[in-house]
Design a protein around this motif. Structure first.
Motif, PDB file in Angstrom:
ATOM      1  N   THR A 254       0.803  -1.106  -0.108  1.00 24.93           N
ATOM      2  CA  THR A 254      -0.131  -0.085   0.041  1.00 24.93           C
ATOM      3  C   THR A 254       0.813   1.315   0.115  1.00 24.93           C
ATOM      4  OG1 THR A 254      -1.733  -1.251   1.282  1.00 24.93           O
ATOM      5  CG2 THR A 254      -1.708   1.310   1.246  1.00 24.93           C
ATOM      6  N   SER A 255       1.889   1.025   0.707  1.00 23.93           N
ATOM      7  CA  SER A 255       2.917   2.478   0.771  1.00 23.93           C
ATOM      8  C   SER A 255       3.717   2.571  -0.472  1.00 23.93           C
ATOM      9  CB  SER A 255       3.764   1.975   1.964  1.00 23.93           C
ATOM     10  OG  SER A 255       4.664   3.126   2.073  1.00 23.93           O
ATOM     11  N   LEU A 256       4.343   1.633  -1.138  1.00 31.12           N
ATOM     12  CA  LEU A 256       4.691   1.565  -2.162  1.00 31.12           C
ATOM     13  C   LEU A 256       3.702   2.270  -3.268  1.00 31.12           C
ATOM     14  CD1 LEU A 256       6.632  -1.676  -2.467  1.00 31.12           C
ATOM     15  CD2 LEU A 256       7.678   0.559  -1.924  1.00 31.12           C
ATOM     16  N   THR A 257       2.467   1.745  -3.435  1.00 31.19           N
ATOM     17  CA  THR A 257       1.505   2.203  -4.497  1.00 31.19           C
ATOM     18  C   THR A 257       1.415   3.728  -4.231  1.00 31.19           C
ATOM     19  OG1 THR A 257       0.273  -0.114  -4.370  1.00 31.19           O
ATOM     20  CG2 THR A 257      -0.820   2.057  -5.304  1.00 31.19           C
ATOM     21  N   LYS A 258       1.239   4.191  -3.002  1.00 26.36           N
ATOM     22  CA  LYS A 258       1.039   5.179  -2.839  1.00 26.36           C
ATOM     23  C   LYS A 258       2.178   6.325  -3.196  1.00 26.36           C
ATOM     24  CE  LYS A 258      -2.372   5.100   1.258  1.00 26.36           C
ATOM     25  NZ  LYS A 258      -2.720   5.378   2.563  1.00 26.36           N
ATOM     26  N   GLY A 259       3.323   5.589  -2.791  1.00 27.28           N
ATOM     27  CA  GLY A 259       4.431   6.334  -3.492  1.00 27.28           C
ATOM     28  C   GLY A 259       4.551   6.439  -4.843  1.00 27.28           C
ATOM     29  N   ILE A 264       4.231  10.052  -9.579  1.00 29.86           N
ATOM     30  CA  ILE A 264       3.832  10.276 -11.051  1.00 29.86           C
ATOM     31  C   ILE A 264       3.092  11.619 -11.030  1.00 29.86           C
ATOM     32  CG2 ILE A 264       2.290   9.610 -12.568  1.00 29.86           C
ATOM     33  CD1 ILE A 264       3.064   6.523 -12.026  1.00 29.86           C
ATOM     34  N   ILE A 265       2.104  12.054 -10.298  1.00 34.55           N
ATOM     35  CA  ILE A 265       1.343  13.334 -10.452  1.00 34.55           C
ATOM     36  C   ILE A 265       2.504  14.486 -10.288  1.00 34.55           C
ATOM     37  CG2 ILE A 265      -0.304  14.603  -9.238  1.00 34.55           C
ATOM     38  CD1 ILE A 265      -1.563  12.142  -8.314  1.00 34.55           C
ATOM     39  N   PRO A 266       3.258  14.620  -9.527  1.00 35.19           N
ATOM     40  CA  PRO A 266       4.152  15.785  -9.657  1.00 35.19           C
ATOM     41  C   PRO A 266       5.060  15.724 -11.046  1.00 35.19           C
ATOM     42  CG  PRO A 266       4.384  14.976  -7.512  1.00 35.19           C
ATOM     43  CD  PRO A 266       3.593  13.778  -8.325  1.00 35.19           C
ATOM     44  N   LEU A 267       5.652  14.761 -11.440  1.00 40.08           N
ATOM     45  CA  LEU A 267       5.958  14.813 -12.761  1.00 40.08           C
ATOM     46  C   LEU A 267       5.303  15.254 -14.091  1.00 40.08           C
ATOM     47  CD1 LEU A 267       8.261  11.297 -12.383  1.00 40.08           C
ATOM     48  CD2 LEU A 267       9.096  13.472 -12.439  1.00 40.08           C
ATOM     49  N   LEU A 268       3.878  14.559 -13.873  1.00 43.26           N
ATOM     50  CA  LEU A 268       3.030  14.903 -14.945  1.00 43.26           C
ATOM     51  C   LEU A 268       2.663  16.596 -14.770  1.00 43.26           C
ATOM     52  CD1 LEU A 268       0.740  11.960 -14.609  1.00 43.26           C
ATOM     53  CD2 LEU A 268       2.486  12.537 -16.686  1.00 43.26           C
ATOM     54  N   ASP A 287       6.250  17.730  -3.382  1.00 40.67           N
ATOM     55  CA  ASP A 287       5.463  16.401  -3.225  1.00 40.67           C
ATOM     56  C   ASP A 287       6.124  15.411  -3.897  1.00 40.67           C
ATOM     57  OD1 ASP A 287       3.348  18.121  -2.230  1.00 40.67           O
ATOM     58  OD2 ASP A 287       2.350  18.506  -4.087  1.00 40.67           O
ATOM     59  N   PHE A 288       6.912  15.636  -5.011  1.00 40.43           N
ATOM     60  CA  PHE A 288       7.580  14.504  -5.657  1.00 40.43           C
ATOM     61  C   PHE A 288       8.641  13.705  -4.566  1.00 40.43           C
ATOM     62  CE2 PHE A 288      11.562  12.988  -7.556  1.00 40.43           C
ATOM     63  CZ  PHE A 288      11.032  12.071  -8.409  1.00 40.43           C
ATOM     64  N   PHE A 289       9.192  14.451  -3.915  1.00 41.23           N
ATOM     65  CA  PHE A 289      10.242  13.913  -2.797  1.00 41.23           C
ATOM     66  C   PHE A 289       9.356  13.402  -1.674  1.00 41.23           C
ATOM     67  CE2 PHE A 289      13.356  16.863  -5.008  1.00 41.23           C
ATOM     68  CZ  PHE A 289      14.342  15.833  -4.938  1.00 41.23           C
ATOM     69  N   SER A 290       8.399  13.748  -1.437  1.00 41.28           N
ATOM     70  CA  SER A 290       7.247  13.217  -0.362  1.00 41.28           C
ATOM     71  C   SER A 290       6.948  11.710  -1.044  1.00 41.28           C
ATOM     72  CB  SER A 290       6.103  13.954  -0.059  1.00 41.28           C
ATOM     73  OG  SER A 290       5.231  13.469   0.621  1.00 41.28           O
ATOM     74  N   GLY A 291       6.857  11.865  -2.087  1.00 43.62           N
ATOM     75  CA  GLY A 291       6.410  10.502  -2.731  1.00 43.62           C
ATOM     76  C   GLY A 291       7.627   9.593  -2.840  1.00 43.62           C
ATOM     77  N   LEU A 292       8.680   9.846  -3.003  1.00 46.75           N
ATOM     78  CA  LEU A 292       9.952   8.908  -2.909  1.00 46.75           C
ATOM     79  C   LEU A 292      10.236   8.592  -1.618  1.00 46.75           C
ATOM     80  CD1 LEU A 292      12.839  10.932  -5.045  1.00 46.75           C
ATOM     81  CD2 LEU A 292      11.643   9.016  -5.646  1.00 46.75           C
ATOM     82  N   GLY A 293       9.964   9.479  -0.648  1.00 41.47           N
ATOM     83  CA  GLY A 293       9.956   8.874   0.938  1.00 41.47           C
ATOM     84  C   GLY A 293       9.272   7.608   1.186  1.00 41.47           C
ATOM     85  N   ARG A 294       8.136   7.296   0.321  1.00 37.40           N
ATOM     86  CA  ARG A 294       7.192   6.344   0.633  1.00 37.40           C
ATOM     87  C   ARG A 294       8.243   5.010   0.205  1.00 37.40           C
ATOM     88  NH1 ARG A 294       2.129   5.702   3.258  1.00 37.40           N
ATOM     89  NH2 ARG A 294       1.337   7.753   3.578  1.00 37.40           N
TER      90      ARG A 294
END
Length: 303
Positions: A254-259, A264-268, A287-294
């Protein structure tokens, strides 16, 4: 007589202690003035996490005229070690209530009065209070407009929320009953407060928000950089994911999916803000780095 401990963990921030301790002396006086002083014993406890005891002389300066101020040193490095020293002191000396604030903060004169009233009138076990950000002179406008250092706020009386030890008052009886301290897993990363408070709420304890219990957070000039904003976004997301998994509230997949979604959303979206204001571009990258943290690729120490 009810005993209240106001605890501060500090590490090589001697220059900030004057403003902090003076504000605590004032809020203590306001609290006692509004009550029968024979019914309360309010102590200020400073725990120095510097083995060289760099804060001792400063604190001793205040102790000379204020016997309710106490100095301790926790030589073992790490924020969790220092916070647990506070818990140990409070439990061993039979305090009824414990407040935490940080060493880069100072409090409003009515802070303790408001926090205590909220705890008593609502019947909550934990009270979290408002933290207002104070920027240093010369802070760039995009940082303020972006709100990168602003803290979450809630309506007064909001129940069962989670905040941090930056501004909290709790009933020590839950510490005695649960015998659960801050987790050493988070000793260098932070997040130990979120983990502990979430675990208490899972066990049925109640928290409440006190909008009038105001603490002011002094943002250090060296933190006013994009790199720090991205680093904090990454580490906060990393530790939050770790907390959720440790408490059994989120599976690894679940955490990886959220990551994946949060990167992806910030990249787009980023190409659409390239010509926009700086605070918007930095926000998207944050937001992108927040996603990476996941993804929990690398554990980074902050303390």
């Amino acid at each position: 007589m009810k005993k209240i401990a106001i605890c501060v963990c500090t590490y090589k921030r001697v220059n900030l202690l004057d403003k902090l301790i003076n504000s605590l002396i004032v809020t203590r006086e306001v609290f006692i003035t509004n009550r029968n002083k024979e019914d309360f014993n309010v102590q200020i406890i400073i725990v120095d996490n510097d083995p060289e005891m760099s804060a001792q002389s400063k604190v001793n300066y205040f102790i000379k005229d204020n016997s309710f101020i106490n100095y301790y040193c926790e030589s073992k490095s790490g924020l969790v070690m220092a916070r647990n020293k506070c818990l140990e002191i409070v439990i061993n000396n039979e305090y009824d209530y414990l407040a935490f604030i940080d060493d880069d903060e100072y409090v409003d004169k009515n802070w303790l009065d408001c926090m205590y009233k909220s705890l008593i009138t609502t019947g909550a076990h934990i009270v979290f209070g408002k933290v207002e950000t104070v920027y240093p002179p010369g802070c760039e406008e995009w940082i303020i407009k972006g709100g990168f250092f602003d803290k979450l706020q809630y309506a007064d009386g909001t129940k069962n929320i989670i905040s941090a030890t930056a501004n909290v008052l709790l009933d020590v009886s839950i510490l005695r009953k649960e015998k659960e301290y801050f987790d050493l897993t988070f000793n260098t990363t932070g997040g130990e407060d979120t983990y502990l408070f979430k675990s208490y709420l899972k066990k049925g304890y109640q928290s409440v928000w006190c909008q009038g219990g105001i603490v002011y957070d002094l943002v250090a000039a060296e933190r006013l950089k994009e790199k720090y904003i991205y680093l904090r976004a990454y580490t906060s997301s990393y530790t939050y994911s770790e907390i959720q998994q440790k408490l059994g509230e989120e599976h690894l997949m679940t955490s990886l999916t959220k990551g994946i979604i949060k990167t992806i959303i910030p990249l787009l979206y980023y190409p659409f803000v390239l010509k926009g204001k700086k605070e918007k571009k930095v926000s998207v990258k944050k937001d992108f780095f927040s996603g990476l943290g996941r993804f929990k690729v690398k554990r980074i120490s902050r303390y």
